[in-house]
Motif scaffolding. Structure first.
Motif, short mmCIF file in Angstrom:
data_model
loop_
_atom_site.label_atom_id
_atom_site.label_comp_id
_atom_site.label_asym_id
_atom_site.label_seq_id
_atom_site.Cartn_x
_atom_site.Cartn_y
_atom_site.Cartn_z
N HIS A 129 0.83 -1.20 0.00
CA HIS A 129 0.00 0.00 0.00
C HIS A 129 0.87 1.25 0.00
N ASP A 130 2.17 1.08 0.22
CA ASP A 130 3.11 2.19 0.13
C ASP A 130 3.44 2.38 -1.34
N TRP A 131 3.02 3.51 -1.91
CA TRP A 131 3.19 3.73 -3.34
C TRP A 131 4.63 3.79 -3.76
N ASN A 132 5.56 3.86 -2.81
CA ASN A 132 6.97 3.97 -3.16
C ASN A 132 7.63 2.60 -3.34
N LYS A 133 6.95 1.53 -2.93
CA LYS A 133 7.61 0.23 -2.94
C LYS A 133 6.75 -0.79 -3.69
N VAL A 134 7.34 -1.47 -4.61
CA VAL A 134 6.64 -2.54 -5.31
C VAL A 134 7.47 -3.80 -5.15
N LEU A 135 6.86 -4.87 -4.67
CA LEU A 135 7.58 -6.10 -4.39
C LEU A 135 7.31 -7.11 -5.52
N GLN A 136 8.36 -7.54 -6.18
CA GLN A 136 8.25 -8.60 -7.17
C GLN A 136 8.28 -9.91 -6.41
N ALA A 137 7.16 -10.60 -6.34
CA ALA A 137 7.06 -11.75 -5.45
C ALA A 137 7.68 -13.01 -6.02
N SER A 138 7.48 -13.31 -7.31
CA SER A 138 8.02 -14.54 -7.86
C SER A 138 8.03 -14.48 -9.37
N THR A 139 9.10 -15.01 -9.97
CA THR A 139 9.19 -15.11 -11.43
C THR A 139 9.82 -16.46 -11.76
N PHE A 140 9.26 -17.17 -12.74
CA PHE A 140 9.74 -18.49 -13.07
C PHE A 140 10.56 -18.45 -14.35
N VAL A 141 11.57 -19.31 -14.42
CA VAL A 141 12.45 -19.37 -15.58
C VAL A 141 11.63 -19.73 -16.82
N SER A 194 6.25 20.50 -9.15
CA SER A 194 7.40 19.61 -9.09
C SER A 194 7.17 18.47 -10.06
N VAL A 195 8.23 18.07 -10.78
CA VAL A 195 8.12 16.94 -11.71
C VAL A 195 8.59 15.65 -11.06
N GLY A 196 8.88 15.70 -9.75
CA GLY A 196 9.28 14.50 -9.04
C GLY A 196 10.38 14.79 -8.03
N PHE A 197 10.82 13.76 -7.35
CA PHE A 197 11.86 13.90 -6.34
C PHE A 197 12.82 12.73 -6.43
N GLN A 198 13.98 12.89 -5.85
CA GLN A 198 15.00 11.85 -5.91
C GLN A 198 14.80 10.85 -4.77
N GLY A 199 15.05 9.59 -5.04
CA GLY A 199 14.99 8.57 -4.00
C GLY A 199 13.57 8.15 -3.64
N ILE A 200 13.45 7.54 -2.48
CA ILE A 200 12.17 7.05 -1.97
C ILE A 200 11.70 7.96 -0.85
N CYS A 201 10.43 8.29 -0.86
CA CYS A 201 9.86 9.16 0.17
C CYS A 201 9.35 8.29 1.32
N ASP A 202 10.16 8.11 2.33
CA ASP A 202 9.73 7.31 3.47
C ASP A 202 10.38 7.79 4.76
N ALA A 203 9.83 7.38 5.86
CA ALA A 203 10.36 7.70 7.18
C ALA A 203 10.79 6.40 7.83
N PRO A 204 12.05 6.30 8.27
CA PRO A 204 12.53 5.06 8.86
C PRO A 204 11.79 4.74 10.16
N LYS A 205 11.48 3.47 10.34
CA LYS A 205 10.82 3.06 11.56
C LYS A 205 11.83 3.00 12.70
N PRO A 206 11.43 3.40 13.92
CA PRO A 206 12.36 3.33 15.05
C PRO A 206 12.73 1.89 15.36
N VAL A 207 14.02 1.68 15.58
CA VAL A 207 14.52 0.34 15.87
C VAL A 207 15.37 0.38 17.12
N CYS A 208 15.11 -0.57 18.02
CA CYS A 208 15.94 -0.69 19.21
C CYS A 208 17.17 -1.52 18.85
N ASP A 209 18.33 -0.92 18.91
CA ASP A 209 19.58 -1.61 18.60
C ASP A 209 20.38 -1.72 19.90
#
Length: 210
Positions: free
Chosen positions: A9-21, A184-199
């Motif tokens: 549902h994030d318009w910035n990311k498209v996941l290619q799930a599977s492709t067969f030879v 604007s005709v677009g922007f560079q990179g992906i428009c997202d906010a990193p999720k907080p991670v406990c390291d």
């Protein structure tokens, strides 16, 4: 089994799930980035303290809570900000916006930012206009010669309290020397906010939600 794919549902990311030879790869419709700005939103960037100037995001190592694609920079009241961000109480907020201005006809251009509270506009990395400090809607403008082609645009904005406003306009050969909301005709990179991670390797790991 047939080829298949899934999109997020994030318009910035498209996941290619599977492709067969030997099979034709499924066509994935990438979202149209044309006419988009990437906005990043920082709620309470100074820990709830008053914001009197644009926070130094790099020095303070601030991380945006939200990253949203927006069509234009034309926020005329609190409700406009709230509708886009979902932030109910729109105070103590900073915003950065990245985009690209496409210039067809080279020449002298005038860029204005009208804001409440402060704002700055940078074109190709250099400040072109500003309306800094704490105030009601106020306009700051600047002029620059722009060659034909694409020019990066960065907008800084903050709202301390009370009413909020931010609108970026420009005029020049491409607009018939009439002021129009900057596109604007677009922007560079992906428009997202990193999720907080406990390291953490030891002790407690806390995640705060507000």
């Amino acid at each position: 089994a047939p080829d298949w794919y899934a999109t997020t549902h994030d318009w910035n990311k498209v996941l290619q799930a599977s492709t067969f030879v030997g099979a034709e790869s499924p066509k994935v419709d990438m979202p149209d980035m044309k006419g988009k700005w990437c906005s990043k939103w920082y709620e309470n960037p100074l820990g709830g303290g008053h914001i009197r100037r644009m926070p130094d995001i790099e020095r303070l190592k601030l991380v945006p809570q939200k990253a949203l694609e927006i069509a234009d920079i034309g926020f005329l009241k609190d409700a406009d900000f709230q509708k886009v961000t979902g932030i109910d109480h729109f105070d103590r907020v900073a915003m950065t916006v990245d985009g690209t201005l496409e210039v067809s006809t080279p020449g002298d251009y005038r860029v204005c930012t009208r804001s409440d509270d402060g704002s700055h506009v940078y074109v190709d990395g250099a400040k072109i206009s500003a309306s800094p400090g704490l105030h009601g809607p106020r306009t700051g403008c600047g002029n620059r010669y722009l060659s034909s082609g694409d020019h990066t645009v960065l907008i800084h904005f903050f709202e301390n309290g009370g009413g909020a406003y931010e609108k970026v306009t420009y005029s020049g050969p491409d607009t018939g020397n009439k002021f129009k909301v900057m596109p604007s005709v677009g922007f560079q990179g992906i428009c997202d906010a990193p999720k907080p991670v406990c390291d953490c390797t030891s002790g407690w790991c806390m995640e705060a939600y507000y």
